[in-house]
Design a protein around this motif. Structure first.
Motif, PDB file in Angstrom:
ATOM      1  N   ASP A   1      49.424 -76.179 -30.401  1.00  0.00           N
ATOM      2  CA  ASP A   1      50.671 -76.915 -30.553  1.00  0.00           C
ATOM      3  C   ASP A   1      51.796 -76.125 -31.225  1.00  0.00           C
ATOM      4  OD1 ASP A   1      50.127 -77.106 -33.303  1.00  0.00           O
ATOM      5  OD2 ASP A   1      48.883 -78.865 -32.959  1.00  0.00           O
ATOM      6  N   GLU A   2      51.580 -74.868 -31.506  1.00  0.00           N
ATOM      7  CA  GLU A   2      52.650 -74.070 -32.112  1.00  0.00           C
ATOM      8  C   GLU A   2      53.441 -73.331 -31.032  1.00  0.00           C
ATOM      9  OE1 GLU A   2      53.753 -73.778 -35.244  1.00  0.00           O
ATOM     10  OE2 GLU A   2      52.353 -75.344 -35.857  1.00  0.00           O
TER      11      GLU A   2
ATOM     12  N   ARG B   1      50.421 -80.826 -41.567  1.00  0.00           N
ATOM     13  CA  ARG B   1      48.974 -80.615 -41.660  1.00  0.00           C
ATOM     14  C   ARG B   1      48.572 -80.282 -43.096  1.00  0.00           C
ATOM     15  NH1 ARG B   1      49.018 -78.291 -36.401  1.00  0.00           N
ATOM     16  NH2 ARG B   1      47.693 -79.597 -35.080  1.00  0.00           N
TER      17      ARG B   1
ATOM     18  N   SER C   1      50.378 -86.246 -23.717  1.00  0.00           N
ATOM     19  CA  SER C   1      50.414 -86.422 -25.170  1.00  0.00           C
ATOM     20  C   SER C   1      51.036 -87.747 -25.596  1.00  0.00           C
ATOM     21  CB  SER C   1      51.223 -85.296 -25.818  1.00  0.00           C
ATOM     22  OG  SER C   1      50.707 -84.062 -25.486  1.00  0.00           O
TER      23      SER C   1
ATOM     24  N   SER D   1      55.916 -74.092 -39.749  1.00  0.00           N
ATOM     25  CA  SER D   1      56.626 -75.037 -38.887  1.00  0.00           C
ATOM     26  C   SER D   1      56.383 -76.456 -39.390  1.00  0.00           C
ATOM     27  CB  SER D   1      56.108 -74.898 -37.458  1.00  0.00           C
ATOM     28  OG  SER D   1      54.798 -75.401 -37.380  1.00  0.00           O
TER      29      SER D   1
ATOM     30  N   LEU E   1      57.712 -85.455 -35.747  1.00  0.00           N
ATOM     31  CA  LEU E   1      57.125 -84.345 -35.000  1.00  0.00           C
ATOM     32  C   LEU E   1      57.242 -84.520 -33.487  1.00  0.00           C
ATOM     33  CD1 LEU E   1      53.881 -84.046 -37.130  1.00  0.00           C
ATOM     34  CD2 LEU E   1      55.936 -82.671 -37.336  1.00  0.00           C
ATOM     35  N   ASP E   2      57.116 -83.394 -32.787  1.00  0.00           N
ATOM     36  CA  ASP E   2      57.113 -83.434 -31.327  1.00  0.00           C
ATOM     37  C   ASP E   2      55.857 -84.114 -30.795  1.00  0.00           C
ATOM     38  OD1 ASP E   2      59.468 -82.156 -30.465  1.00  0.00           O
ATOM     39  OD2 ASP E   2      58.690 -80.287 -31.272  1.00  0.00           O
ATOM     40  N   VAL E   3      55.948 -84.632 -29.569  1.00  0.00           N
ATOM     41  CA  VAL E   3      54.807 -85.390 -29.028  1.00  0.00           C
ATOM     42  C   VAL E   3      53.504 -84.607 -29.003  1.00  0.00           C
ATOM     43  CG1 VAL E   3      55.700 -87.290 -27.668  1.00  0.00           C
ATOM     44  CG2 VAL E   3      55.801 -84.995 -26.735  1.00  0.00           C
ATOM     45  N   VAL E   4      53.592 -83.352 -28.608  1.00  0.00           N
ATOM     46  CA  VAL E   4      52.361 -82.570 -28.467  1.00  0.00           C
ATOM     47  C   VAL E   4      51.694 -82.395 -29.833  1.00  0.00           C
ATOM     48  CG1 VAL E   4      51.392 -80.387 -27.700  1.00  0.00           C
ATOM     49  CG2 VAL E   4      53.317 -81.369 -26.476  1.00  0.00           C
ATOM     50  N   VAL E   5      52.528 -82.068 -30.842  1.00  0.00           N
ATOM     51  CA  VAL E   5      52.016 -81.891 -32.199  1.00  0.00           C
ATOM     52  C   VAL E   5      51.500 -83.227 -32.731  1.00  0.00           C
ATOM     53  CG1 VAL E   5      52.549 -81.019 -34.487  1.00  0.00           C
ATOM     54  CG2 VAL E   5      53.793 -80.145 -32.528  1.00  0.00           C
ATOM     55  N   GLN E   6      52.279 -84.276 -32.512  1.00  0.00           N
ATOM     56  CA  GLN E   6      51.887 -85.612 -32.967  1.00  0.00           C
ATOM     57  C   GLN E   6      50.518 -85.984 -32.424  1.00  0.00           C
ATOM     58  OE1 GLN E   6      54.410 -89.176 -32.790  1.00  0.00           O
ATOM     59  NE2 GLN E   6      53.145 -89.908 -31.128  1.00  0.00           N
ATOM     60  N   ASP E   7      50.344 -85.775 -31.138  1.00  0.00           N
ATOM     61  CA  ASP E   7      49.109 -86.168 -30.493  1.00  0.00           C
ATOM     62  C   ASP E   7      47.919 -85.443 -31.101  1.00  0.00           C
ATOM     63  OD1 ASP E   7      47.715 -87.584 -28.498  1.00  0.00           O
ATOM     64  OD2 ASP E   7      47.504 -85.725 -27.382  1.00  0.00           O
ATOM     65  N   LYS E   8      48.107 -84.146 -31.346  1.00  0.00           N
ATOM     66  CA  LYS E   8      47.001 -83.351 -31.875  1.00  0.00           C
ATOM     67  C   LYS E   8      46.673 -83.770 -33.312  1.00  0.00           C
ATOM     68  CE  LYS E   8      45.080 -78.874 -31.212  1.00  0.00           C
ATOM     69  NZ  LYS E   8      45.308 -77.504 -30.778  1.00  0.00           N
TER      70      LYS E   8
ATOM     71  N   ASP F   1      55.594 -97.680 -33.976  1.00  0.00           N
ATOM     72  CA  ASP F   1      55.226 -97.413 -32.591  1.00  0.00           C
ATOM     73  C   ASP F   1      53.873 -98.054 -32.294  1.00  0.00           C
ATOM     74  OD1 ASP F   1      54.663 -96.439 -30.132  1.00  0.00           O
ATOM     75  OD2 ASP F   1      55.048 -94.345 -30.607  1.00  0.00           O
TER      76      ASP F   1
ATOM     77  N   GLY G   1      54.944 -78.964 -37.989  1.00  0.00           N
ATOM     78  CA  GLY G   1      53.580 -79.410 -37.731  1.00  0.00           C
ATOM     79  C   GLY G   1      52.602 -78.858 -38.762  1.00  0.00           C
ATOM     80  N   MET G   2      52.787 -77.570 -39.106  1.00  0.00           N
ATOM     81  CA  MET G   2      51.903 -76.951 -40.104  1.00  0.00           C
ATOM     82  C   MET G   2      52.078 -77.596 -41.468  1.00  0.00           C
ATOM     83  SD  MET G   2      52.004 -72.906 -39.584  1.00  0.00           S
ATOM     84  CE  MET G   2      52.418 -72.203 -38.056  1.00  0.00           C
TER      85      MET G   2
END
Lengths: 348, 335
Positions: B281-282, A159, B264, A153, A182-189, A211, A155-156
């Motif tokens: 997050d996946e 990474r 987030s 994906s 990336l999506d917010v959740v992925v971005q945050d992590k 930002d 996010g992966m």
């Protein structure tokens, strides 16, 4: 000692129509373990600046003045081979939409190992071990080394790119919008992982984004660029409470917030960034500044100290209270908008 | 009977078949990607509904179905008394005039060989306007509304002469020139610099306030949704997990997924300590979807009960519906 010292840096892009003055007289320093955020609109020179530190400018990009001292040595005068040794070992870059830069016909592991081996004397075994280690740090399973980019994906992939950048423990990480796609959740992590690693390895970071809320969370220092120049440089703590420069004040108005503070209507800065071609006169922000005077039209303001670790490039630091008050009003910026329309009528 | 709402979506489904090979032709078992799986909502006249969610949640597909860029698989959509099942020429024509879309990327949605005037005049010509002066007048008016001033100058420029924000204004002018009733805006500001986003958001809001437009605003950016929209629907893997008044949902999220999304978002205040909710997050496999609640595998509050529940929306607060079987109080206790 400072890890990185950028001194009076000038960068030009040579084009058929003349030289584009993308970066002018930019100076800043970075201590070991410090992270600095670079913000500004598209075309303000922030990515060019980052690329120059890696010496990755395109063929028509020229460093026309200044120094970039990394651990006391000037990068600008180094030859190709010396630079190559520096890259990845010392300075690593996570670029924008880097996840699309993975080669689709090689596994991710092969690409990381290739990077490690071409910059060190590691054996293949050692390189694989190292790749597994960095994958673990960034939160990817080691079996993912055998994946092709299309099997991962977004996010992966991002990474994996970060793992590649961190594989040789660089002292300086340059992150150019590493999470915008990336999506917010992925971005945050991912952001929290990057900071975690940066703290552990005590590396320094230059973080480029448009930002400002990300910078407020990640970086100790913020540098606001506009039209190839630094407009304001300050510690994040001070900047987000009380920005000084009219451009920074404008930026602050334009940001929507998720918190329940009713800031009222958002106001953006009317107009567009200046054309950096040809002769540039006066302050770079003059076309869009609501407070400009005749002096601003003629004279380029120098970056000057106005407080501890706080510099701005404006002729009128003493009028800041008035600027802060006025910049909150819609009419102030409406006036700029009308002025721009009138001026463009005059051009036609 | 006059109805308050302009759009009513009932049990909408959109499945993409993934059986392509020869082997699959003979097999009885069909597998699908369930991009949208049984969602219902209404949009009132003059209202802006925000559709939030991660990539793969089905929010863009929903938008595209509402402008009939995609066919729906099942369910019904009624727009201003017109049923999507009605395929007559007349109905279709009216629909195309009443509904317009604004896309994400203003660099790719404008024809580089058309001047701004030609771009905006095209829909007028398609809908049968012939008088040249009238077309010119309409185009200039649309440019003025989109705040591209001086309009007479912008009209004869080409897209490459404009900045990203100006291009997006052209796209908006093209959308509103035939006076539609409903606009779907799919991430209209995500390609733009943050410093000019505010302008486009204000413009969209003005369109609603002054022209009475109804809008569906699709975005993953909760702070822009909060700024622009009246109501918000949060989607997760093809389902609506929470819907309600935007301020209420953002200040008092009821569904764990909404809570995660909100936790987030970075905050531009160095003194603010954000409470992060840690989750994987996946996204899960979209073909073999989780049984029971779809968010269960990632949900920090999940219990065994969640593995066997059917999707349903519960009114937890006034006009605020959440798909979580637990109330907010129960969720807090579980922490």
């Amino acid at each position: 000692m400072n890890l990185l010292e950028v001194k009076n840096l000038d960068i030009d892009y040579v084009t058929k129509e003349g030289n584009l003055k993308v970066v002018r007289d930019v100076s800043f320093t970075l201590k070991q373990g410090e992270s600095v955020g670079l913000v500004g609109e598209s075309g303000c020179g922030k990515t060019t600046l980052a690329k120059t530190i890696m010496r990755l400018l395109p063929d028509n990009g020229v460093i026309s003045g200044g120094e970039i001292n990394y651990k006391g040595e000037n990068i600008v005068t180094k030859n190709k081979e010396e630079i190559r040794k520096l890259r990845l070992n010392e300075i690593a870059m996570i670029s924008q939409s880097a996840m699309n830069s993975l080669n689709p016909v090689y596994t991710v592991g092969e690409q990381i190992i290739e990077g490690i081996r071409s910059h060190t004397n590691m054996s293949k075994k050692e390189a694989i071990k190292r790749a597994e280690e960095v994958f673990a740090i960034i939160g990817l399973e080691k079996k993912r080394l055998k994946s092709y980019p299309h099997q991962m994906s977004g996010g992966m992939k991002q990474r994996a790119i970060i793992a590649m950048a961190l594989s040789l423990n660089p002292s300086l990480i340059i992150a150019d919008e590493p999470t915008t796609a990336l999506d917010v959740v992925v971005q945050d992590k991912i952001l929290s992982q990057i900071t975690e690693i940066q703290k552990q390895t005590k590396s320094s970071m230059i973080f480029i984004t448009h930002d400002i809320s990300i910078i407020s969370e990640l970086c100790e220092t913020i540098i606001v660029m506009y039209g190839g120049k630094i407009m304001e440089k300050s510690s994040s703590k001070v900047f987000f409470k009380a920005p000084y420069h009219p451009y920074s004040l404008g930026l602050q108005n334009a940001f929507p917030s998720i918190l329940d503070i009713d800031k009222g209507d958002l106001i953006s800065i009317p107009g567009a960034p200046p054309n950096l071609m040809g002769e540039l006169k006066g302050c770079r922000f003059k076309e869009r500044c609501p407070f400009r005077t005749d002096k601003c039209m003629e004279e380029l303001p120098e970056l000057k100290e106005i407080g501890e670790d706080h510099q701005i490039a404006c002729h009128y630091p003493e009028r800041v209270d008035e600027f802060r008050e006025e910049s909150k009003k819609k009419e102030t910026w409406q006036m700029v908008s009308d002025r721009i329309i009138n001026e463009s009528k005059g051009d036609a | 009977m006059s109805n308050e709402y302009l759009i009513k979506v009932e049990n909408l489904k959109k499945y993409y078949s993934i059986n392509k090979g020869l082997k699959d032709v003979f097999s009885k078992e069909k597998s699908y990607v369930k991009a949208i799986d049984d969602i219902s909502f209404t949009i009132n006249k003059g209202e802006i509904l925000g559709l939030a969610g991660e990539s793969g949640s089905g929010k863009t597909t929903t938008g595209e179905i509402l402008v009939q860029l995609q066919e729906l698989t099942d369910g019904s959509v009624t727009f201003d008394g017109y049923d999507f099942a009605d395929k007559s020429k007349e109905a279709n024509r009216r629909f195309r005039q009443d509904v317009q879309m604004i896309f994400q990327d203003p660099y790719e949605t404008l024809n580089p060989r058309f001047t701004i005037f030609e771009t905006i005049a095209e829909p007028l010509k398609i809908f049968g306007m012939k008088d040249k002066d009238e077309i010119y007048e309409k185009v200039i008016e649309a440019l003025e509304i989109a705040e591209l001033r001086p309009a007479e100058q912008f009209a004869f420029r080409y897209p490459h002469e404009l900045s990203g924000g100006q291009r997006q204004r052209v796209a908006i002018a093209r959308g509103i020139v035939i006076a539609p009733k409903f606009i779907v805006a799919d991430e209209p500001v995500s390609m733009l610099d943050v410093s000019i986003r505010a302008d486009i958001l204000n413009l969209l809001r003005n369109l609603r306030d002054k022209m009475g437009l109804t809008m569906l605003y699709v975005s993953h950016d909760l702070s822009t949704i909060k700024y622009l929209c009246d109501r918000i629907a949060v989607m997760y893997l093809g389902k609506i997990v929470e819907i309600g008044d935007v301020k209420e949902v953002i200040n008092n999220p009821q569904h764990p997924y909404t809570k995660v999304l909100l936790s987030s978002v970075p905050i531009a205040d160095p003194d603010y300590i954000r409470e992060r909710i840690e989750i994987d997050d996946e996204l899960p496999d979209q073909i073999n979807l989780p049984v029971g609640c779809r968010f269960e595998p990632r949900c920090p509050f999940a219990t065994d009960k969640c593995k066997s529940v059917d999707h349903a929306l519960f009114e937890r607060r006034d006009k605020q519906w959440s798909a979580c079987i637990y109330t907010d109080k129960e969720l807090i206790l579980k922490k």
